[in-house]
Design a protein around this motif. Structure first.
Motif, PDB file in Angstrom:
ATOM      1  N   LEU A   1      56.768  46.980  51.713  1.00  0.00           N
ATOM      2  CA  LEU A   1      57.117  45.581  51.941  1.00  0.00           C
ATOM      3  C   LEU A   1      55.906  44.801  52.468  1.00  0.00           C
ATOM      4  N   GLN A   2      55.088  45.422  53.294  1.00  0.00           N
ATOM      5  CA  GLN A   2      53.867  44.747  53.742  1.00  0.00           C
ATOM      6  C   GLN A   2      52.982  44.421  52.542  1.00  0.00           C
ATOM      7  N   GLN A   3      52.826  45.370  51.636  1.00  0.00           N
ATOM      8  CA  GLN A   3      52.015  45.132  50.443  1.00  0.00           C
ATOM      9  C   GLN A   3      52.634  44.043  49.574  1.00  0.00           C
ATOM     10  N   ALA A   4      53.952  44.049  49.452  1.00  0.00           N
ATOM     11  CA  ALA A   4      54.626  43.031  48.651  1.00  0.00           C
ATOM     12  C   ALA A   4      54.434  41.639  49.257  1.00  0.00           C
ATOM     13  N   PHE A   5      54.400  41.538  50.573  1.00  0.00           N
ATOM     14  CA  PHE A   5      54.136  40.247  51.223  1.00  0.00           C
ATOM     15  C   PHE A   5      52.745  39.743  50.843  1.00  0.00           C
ATOM     16  N   ILE A   6      51.795  40.641  50.778  1.00  0.00           N
ATOM     17  CA  ILE A   6      50.442  40.266  50.353  1.00  0.00           C
ATOM     18  C   ILE A   6      50.457  39.854  48.886  1.00  0.00           C
ATOM     19  N   ASP A   7      51.092  40.675  48.055  1.00  0.00           N
ATOM     20  CA  ASP A   7      51.151  40.405  46.616  1.00  0.00           C
ATOM     21  C   ASP A   7      51.767  39.031  46.318  1.00  0.00           C
ATOM     22  N   GLU A   8      52.792  38.673  47.060  1.00  0.00           N
ATOM     23  CA  GLU A   8      53.524  37.423  46.807  1.00  0.00           C
ATOM     24  C   GLU A   8      53.023  36.261  47.667  1.00  0.00           C
ATOM     25  N   ASP A   9      51.973  36.494  48.448  1.00  0.00           N
ATOM     26  CA  ASP A   9      51.438  35.460  49.343  1.00  0.00           C
ATOM     27  C   ASP A   9      52.563  34.877  50.202  1.00  0.00           C
TER      28      ASP A   9
ATOM     29  N   ASP B   1      70.007  37.835  46.250  1.00  0.00           N
ATOM     30  CA  ASP B   1      69.647  36.627  47.003  1.00  0.00           C
ATOM     31  C   ASP B   1      70.569  36.411  48.198  1.00  0.00           C
ATOM     32  N   GLY B   2      71.850  36.658  48.003  1.00  0.00           N
ATOM     33  CA  GLY B   2      72.800  36.482  49.105  1.00  0.00           C
ATOM     34  C   GLY B   2      72.498  37.393  50.283  1.00  0.00           C
ATOM     35  N   ASP B   3      72.110  38.632  49.992  1.00  0.00           N
ATOM     36  CA  ASP B   3      71.756  39.561  51.064  1.00  0.00           C
ATOM     37  C   ASP B   3      70.531  39.062  51.830  1.00  0.00           C
ATOM     38  N   ILE B   4      69.547  38.609  51.085  1.00  0.00           N
ATOM     39  CA  ILE B   4      68.308  38.122  51.712  1.00  0.00           C
ATOM     40  C   ILE B   4      68.586  36.852  52.506  1.00  0.00           C
ATOM     41  N   ASP B   5      69.453  35.990  51.993  1.00  0.00           N
ATOM     42  CA  ASP B   5      69.792  34.751  52.693  1.00  0.00           C
ATOM     43  C   ASP B   5      70.488  35.008  54.027  1.00  0.00           C
ATOM     44  N   GLN B   6      71.079  36.171  54.181  1.00  0.00           N
ATOM     45  CA  GLN B   6      71.783  36.505  55.425  1.00  0.00           C
ATOM     46  C   GLN B   6      70.820  36.937  56.548  1.00  0.00           C
TER      47      GLN B   6
ATOM     48  N   VAL C   1      59.052  35.006  50.400  1.00  0.00           N
ATOM     49  CA  VAL C   1      59.601  36.163  51.112  1.00  0.00           C
ATOM     50  C   VAL C   1      60.669  36.828  50.248  1.00  0.00           C
ATOM     51  N   ARG C   2      61.517  36.036  49.646  1.00  0.00           N
ATOM     52  CA  ARG C   2      62.563  36.577  48.761  1.00  0.00           C
ATOM     53  C   ARG C   2      61.928  37.384  47.634  1.00  0.00           C
ATOM     54  N   ARG C   3      60.882  36.822  47.012  1.00  0.00           N
ATOM     55  CA  ARG C   3      60.204  37.541  45.930  1.00  0.00           C
ATOM     56  C   ARG C   3      59.567  38.833  46.440  1.00  0.00           C
TER      57      ARG C   3
ATOM     58  N   ILE D   1      60.534  40.737  49.000  1.00  0.00           N
ATOM     59  CA  ILE D   1      61.577  41.736  49.257  1.00  0.00           C
ATOM     60  C   ILE D   1      62.049  42.343  47.938  1.00  0.00           C
ATOM     61  N   LYS D   2      62.243  41.498  46.936  1.00  0.00           N
ATOM     62  CA  LYS D   2      62.680  41.998  45.624  1.00  0.00           C
ATOM     63  C   LYS D   2      61.592  42.850  44.975  1.00  0.00           C
ATOM     64  N   ARG D   3      60.327  42.484  45.144  1.00  0.00           N
ATOM     65  CA  ARG D   3      59.219  43.274  44.587  1.00  0.00           C
ATOM     66  C   ARG D   3      59.201  44.657  45.225  1.00  0.00           C
ATOM     67  N   ALA D   4      59.345  44.700  46.550  1.00  0.00           N
ATOM     68  CA  ALA D   4      59.358  46.005  47.246  1.00  0.00           C
ATOM     69  C   ALA D   4      60.568  46.823  46.792  1.00  0.00           C
ATOM     70  N   ALA D   5      61.718  46.174  46.627  1.00  0.00           N
ATOM     71  CA  ALA D   5      62.922  46.878  46.190  1.00  0.00           C
ATOM     72  C   ALA D   5      62.763  47.456  44.784  1.00  0.00           C
ATOM     73  N   ALA D   6      62.012  46.750  43.960  1.00  0.00           N
ATOM     74  CA  ALA D   6      61.794  47.213  42.577  1.00  0.00           C
ATOM     75  C   ALA D   6      60.673  48.241  42.481  1.00  0.00           C
TER      76      ALA D   6
END
Length: 176
Positions: free
Chosen positions: A108-116, A143-148, A161-163, A165-170
């Motif tokens: 997830l840290q890497q995904a935050f970097i990837d998605e700026d 999206d609903g889970d992330i919105d919570q 951030v949503r992108r 989290i989804k990138r890390a999940a994928a």
């Protein structure tokens, strides 16, 4: 001429060793700590002021914006609302503890970097902790889970951030 001073024959018998201080044993980022201070001290101040782990941020006295989130076990909790005495024998992970021992980033840290997904950065540690807790609870969040998630970002990074989290999940962190 120097004169030698005589040493006392025996140590004073009035010296009594101090009893070991009672305290709270807690694991933080895989290390054992023994807190002997105020048992009511909020975990946030122990992390920041005693251990100098400053990634976890103050987000208000009630932890209302998620900047102060840490993992206790697998659950994201507000470090400003948790007293040290409630953590006896528990394991805490801060944002500093997300990376692997070899220094490689958590996906997830890497995904935050990837998605700026980092604006000013103040809320980022809390988002990372909340995101990790979410991914452990629900590996493929929608999206609903992330919105919570309880986090707020005043820089407007929520869509990135949503992108992330989804990138890390994928399993696509670190990939173009």
């Amino acid at each position: 001429m120097l004169q030698a001073h005589a040493l006392p024959a025996e140590p004073a018998s009035t010296i009594v060793p101090e009893k070991a201080r009672e305290g709270i044993d807690v694991q933080i980022n895989g290390e054992s700590f023994h807190h002997t201070g105020d048992p009511q001290m909020p975990l946030l101040w122990y992390l920041r002021d005693v251990l100098r782990l400053t990634g976890t941020k103050y987000g208000g006295e009630h932890g209302e914006n998620g900047a102060d989130l840490v993992l206790v076990g697998d659950t994201a909790v507000s470090a400003v609302t948790v007293a040290m005495h409630t953590l006896a024998g528990k394991s805490v992970t801060t944002v500093e503890g997300l990376a692997a021992g070899d220094g490689s980033l958590h996906p997830l840290q890497q995904a935050f970097i990837d998605e700026d997904a980092i604006g000013c950065g103040y809320c980022t540690p809390g988002w990372l902790i909340a995101g990790v807790a979410l991914l452990r609870r629900k590996p493929k969040p929608d999206d609903g889970d992330i919105d919570q998630l309880p986090n707020l970002c005043r820089c407007g990074c929520q869509t990135r951030v949503r992108r992330a989290i989804k990138r890390a999940a994928a399993g696509k962190a670190g990939q173009s």
